[in-house]
Design a protein around this motif. Sequence first.
Motif: not given
Length: 106
Positions: A4-6, A54, A56, A87-88, A92
């Motif tokens: 996952w990326y923001a 924001y 994801f 990456s997140v 989270v």
Amino acid sequence: MKRWYAVHTHPRAETCVVKNLNRQGFDTYLPQYLKKRRHARRIDWVRAPFFPRYLFVEMNLECVRWRSIQSTIGVLNLVCFGEKPISVPQNVITILKSREDENKLI
């Protein structure tokens, strides 16, 4: 491996960005909650992003053309460290999704 990326968006463009990224084949996640809105002596409840501006996106950096996200309508940029998106942590996203109710609201 998918991570996952923001994604940082323009103000109030989160839902538009989700539609545009889904149309391009990306998996997205926009955590939302119910917000009390008052206007003209009226009170109502509306869906609002849990993290304003924001959302994801899940992808594998080695397999997809992630730079196309940067030019998607409504996107300012991916949250990066240097030139590469950071990456997140998976936990989270897992925690956020575990706190959702049946309406997908946190």
